[in-house]
Write a protein that holds these residues in place. Structure first.
Motif, PDB file in Angstrom:
ATOM      1  N   ASP A  92       1.014  -1.149   0.070  1.00  0.00           N
ATOM      2  CA  ASP A  92      -0.183  -0.020  -0.105  1.00  0.00           C
ATOM      3  C   ASP A  92       1.005   1.304  -0.012  1.00  0.00           C
ATOM      4  O   ASP A  92       1.410   1.570   0.865  1.00  0.00           O
ATOM      5  CB  ASP A  92      -0.919   0.057   1.064  1.00  0.00           C
ATOM      6  N   ASP A 109       0.436   4.465  -0.139  1.00  0.00           N
ATOM      7  CA  ASP A 109      -0.046   5.640   0.685  1.00  0.00           C
ATOM      8  C   ASP A 109       0.649   5.138   2.020  1.00  0.00           C
ATOM      9  O   ASP A 109       1.087   6.017   3.002  1.00  0.00           O
ATOM     10  CB  ASP A 109      -1.557   5.817   0.731  1.00  0.00           C
ATOM     11  N   ALA A 138       4.437   5.570   2.182  1.00  0.00           N
ATOM     12  CA  ALA A 138       4.836   6.673   2.130  1.00  0.00           C
ATOM     13  C   ALA A 138       4.699   7.568   3.704  1.00  0.00           C
ATOM     14  O   ALA A 138       5.424   8.274   4.077  1.00  0.00           O
ATOM     15  CB  ALA A 138       4.056   7.652   1.050  1.00  0.00           C
ATOM     16  N   ASP A 139       3.351   7.327   4.156  1.00  0.00           N
ATOM     17  CA  ASP A 139       3.236   7.839   5.488  1.00  0.00           C
ATOM     18  C   ASP A 139       4.086   7.497   6.531  1.00  0.00           C
ATOM     19  O   ASP A 139       4.841   8.189   7.411  1.00  0.00           O
ATOM     20  CB  ASP A 139       1.777   7.542   6.029  1.00  0.00           C
ATOM     21  N   ARG A 168       4.926  10.267  -3.672  1.00  0.00           N
ATOM     22  CA  ARG A 168       4.157  10.396  -2.375  1.00  0.00           C
ATOM     23  C   ARG A 168       4.825  10.975  -1.328  1.00  0.00           C
ATOM     24  O   ARG A 168       4.165  11.622  -0.366  1.00  0.00           O
ATOM     25  CB  ARG A 168       3.301   9.246  -2.426  1.00  0.00           C
ATOM     26  N   GLU A 192       5.130  14.793  -1.627  1.00  0.00           N
ATOM     27  CA  GLU A 192       4.013  15.461  -1.509  1.00  0.00           C
ATOM     28  C   GLU A 192       3.707  15.800  -0.078  1.00  0.00           C
ATOM     29  O   GLU A 192       3.152  16.630   0.576  1.00  0.00           O
ATOM     30  CB  GLU A 192       2.753  14.471  -2.143  1.00  0.00           C
ATOM     31  N   ARG A 193       3.960  14.499   0.895  1.00  0.00           N
ATOM     32  CA  ARG A 193       3.802  15.003   2.187  1.00  0.00           C
ATOM     33  C   ARG A 193       4.666  15.536   3.094  1.00  0.00           C
ATOM     34  O   ARG A 193       4.539  16.219   3.933  1.00  0.00           O
ATOM     35  CB  ARG A 193       3.898  13.216   2.907  1.00  0.00           C
ATOM     36  N   GLU A 214       6.787   6.365  -8.150  1.00  0.00           N
ATOM     37  CA  GLU A 214       5.289   6.718  -7.470  1.00  0.00           C
ATOM     38  C   GLU A 214       5.518   6.870  -5.951  1.00  0.00           C
ATOM     39  O   GLU A 214       5.048   7.967  -5.473  1.00  0.00           O
ATOM     40  CB  GLU A 214       4.375   5.678  -7.960  1.00  0.00           C
TER      41      GLU A 214
END
Length: 502
Positions: A268, A270, A273-274, A307, A310-311, A303
């Motif tokens: 996953d 997302d 990346a978190d 991400r 972006e964070r 990708e």
């Protein structure tokens, strides 16, 4: 008109629950890393001062080692309550001297509190073994006894949590403790040590001595200090271990890290990346469990990097006492060291995707560096090989699971690692084959709960014993085996023959 800065506060040793009354030969400055302001003057102990503190602890250990388990447990429960009540005060001191956000400081104390709660169960953990009738009218049993005086040498990055990994267990098992905190952020330890007084432990059971290498070496050399617990960089951990063992002590020396996070194609993204952002940039990267390397498989690397970028754009950097996500680095010297690595990464040819130096000066005179991200890092670059201990995240692109696993296992450090995947078979193989002491599966910072033990492998640990958990209990105790006979009155007189197991 601006306010006149207040005079720096004197910070000194705590001996027998009282402030040391001597005159220091040397001092150092304590600064607020968000402003650069000198807020304290710290007394640095000489070897003679360390000897004075150890002598007080030795006398206290004699009484406390004989104290009943019930008395010790009452003190542990009282200390737990006081720690809860004073969490905000201690957290504010951490933020003012270390720089981490207030929420992060509160969370740090909370993790230490878990060890206190574990230590409250010490009667169950100190039960020995018993065997009846090992021979005729003979019973055998084992008991666990305290060592006496033990030393704790703690780092700047967790000024509350790391001492709380060791001191509650050492006290619960009947030892007296001398804590040597980092000279960069010493106040939290003084505040915590004072709570032991309110909890009812006798004078001298918990003491604090401030200082630098001279104080460390004095603790390592002192014959009345029976064990040393240390957390810090690998070079210093090696020094502590070798010198302490040479002096006949038990030593658990937890060193540095270079923690990798392997992201497989089915992960996953997302979630990954978190995790990379929180584990890489939390506490400005000044964590031995921080993720500093993301191993991204080629098919998802572009990708995943996008991400993460972006964070990073949403992170607020500033004074940790305000509404921010990331505070400053601890000192000007450390900031210079970390920015030096950023420059080295650029010179080595890594792609600087996010430059944390941009806009840092606008944040004020503090020691600020924003989140920094490198892509296309190779294993020969210093930003990969060295423990940077700052908000610098490196992405290394790998072709496969096997290549990523091999990079982790080839690394000289073995503290923590993580894998992000939906493939249970890959995760199971990873946890079995990876040569690292603490493993996270879809968990970026796999710091174990207090009833497990914390510690790495390879150059991340010197000595055989990890922190807290049952290993911590064993570290602060020694086992005594007792064989007893209470003969029946009709035993029949003397028998000078060789004893047998009849």
């Amino acid at each position: 008109m601006s306010a006149t800065p207040s005079a720096p506060t004197r910070i000194t040793h705590l001996v027998g629950h009282r402030a040391w009354q001597g005159e220091p030969g040397r001092t150092s400055e304590v600064c607020n890393p968000a402003t650069g302001e000198v807020t304290g003057t710290l007394d640095l102990a000489s070897a003679e001062t360390v000897g004075e503190v150890v002598a007080v602890a030795r006398e206290a250990a004699r009484e406390w080692g004989r104290a009943s388990l019930a008395r010790r447990v009452r003190a542990l429960f009282a200390f737990r309550q006081l720690l809860v009540e004073h969490t905000d005060e201690i957290a504010r001191a951490i933020t003012a001297e270390h720089g981490k956000t207030h929420d992060d400081a509160v969370a740090e104390i909370g993790r230490g509190l878990e060890v206190v709660e574990f230590a409250c169960g010490i009667p169950q953990l100190l039960k020995g073994g018993f065997s009846e009738g090992v021979s005729t009218d003979v019973d055998a049993f084992s008991i666990l006894q305290p060592l006496g005086v033990v030393g704790v040498i703690s780092p700047f990055n967790f000024p509350a949590m790391v001492p709380l990994w060791f001191v509650p267990i050492a006290v619960a098992t009947g030892n007296a403790v001398v804590i040597k905190p980092s000279e960069k952020d010493p106040t939290a330890v003084n505040l915590i040590a004072d709570l032991w007084r309110g909890a009812g432990v006798p004078d001298g059971v918990v003491n604090v001595v401030h200082g630098d290498k001279e104080a460390v070496d004095a603790l390592l050399d002192h014959p009345d200090v029976k064990a040393i617990s240390f957390v810090g960089s690998t070079p210093v951990a090696r020094h502590v271990y070798e010198r302490g063992v040479a002096a006949g002590k038990r030593v658990q020396a937890l060193g540095g890290a270079k923690n990798h996070m392997l992201v497989l194609p089915d992960a996953d993204l997302d979630l990954a990346a978190d995790a990379a952002v929180s584990a890489g940039y939390g506490a400005a990267g000044e964590r031995c469990m921080a993720i500093s390397v993301v191993l991204a498989t080629e098919s998802i690397a572009d990708e995943l990097v996008a991400r993460i970028v972006e964070r990073t754009r949403t992170l607020r950097v500033g004074d940790g006492s305000g509404d921010v996500d990331m505070g400053p680095l601890v000192t000007r010297a450390h900031l210079d060291k970390v920015t030096g690595y950023v420059e080295a990464g650029v010179e080595a040819g890594a792609e600087l995707v996010v430059d944390g130096r941009e806009g840092a000066e606008a944040l004020g005179p503090g020691y600020f560096l924003g989140p920094t991200l490198f892509d296309r890092v190779t294993p020969r670059m210093s930003i990969y090989t060295d423990e940077i201990f700052g908000p610098v995240l490196s992405v290394v692109r790998v072709a496969s699971f096997d290549e990523g696993l091999q990079l982790i296992n080839d690394n000289p450090y073995g503290n923590g690692t993580a894998i992000f995947t939906h493939d249970g078979g890959a995760a199971r193989r990873f946890q079995h084959e990876v040569e690292v002491g603490m493993v996270g599966i879809n968990v970026p910072i796999p710091t174990p709960m207090a009833y497990y033990s914390f510690g790495g492998w390879k150059s991340s640990l010197f000595g055989d014993t990890h922190a807290h958990g049952i290993e911590g209990v064993h570290f602060f105790t020694r086992t005594k085996a007792v064989t007893q006979r209470w003969p029946d009155p009709s035993h029949g007189g003397l028998d000078l023959g060789f004893p047998t197991n009849g």
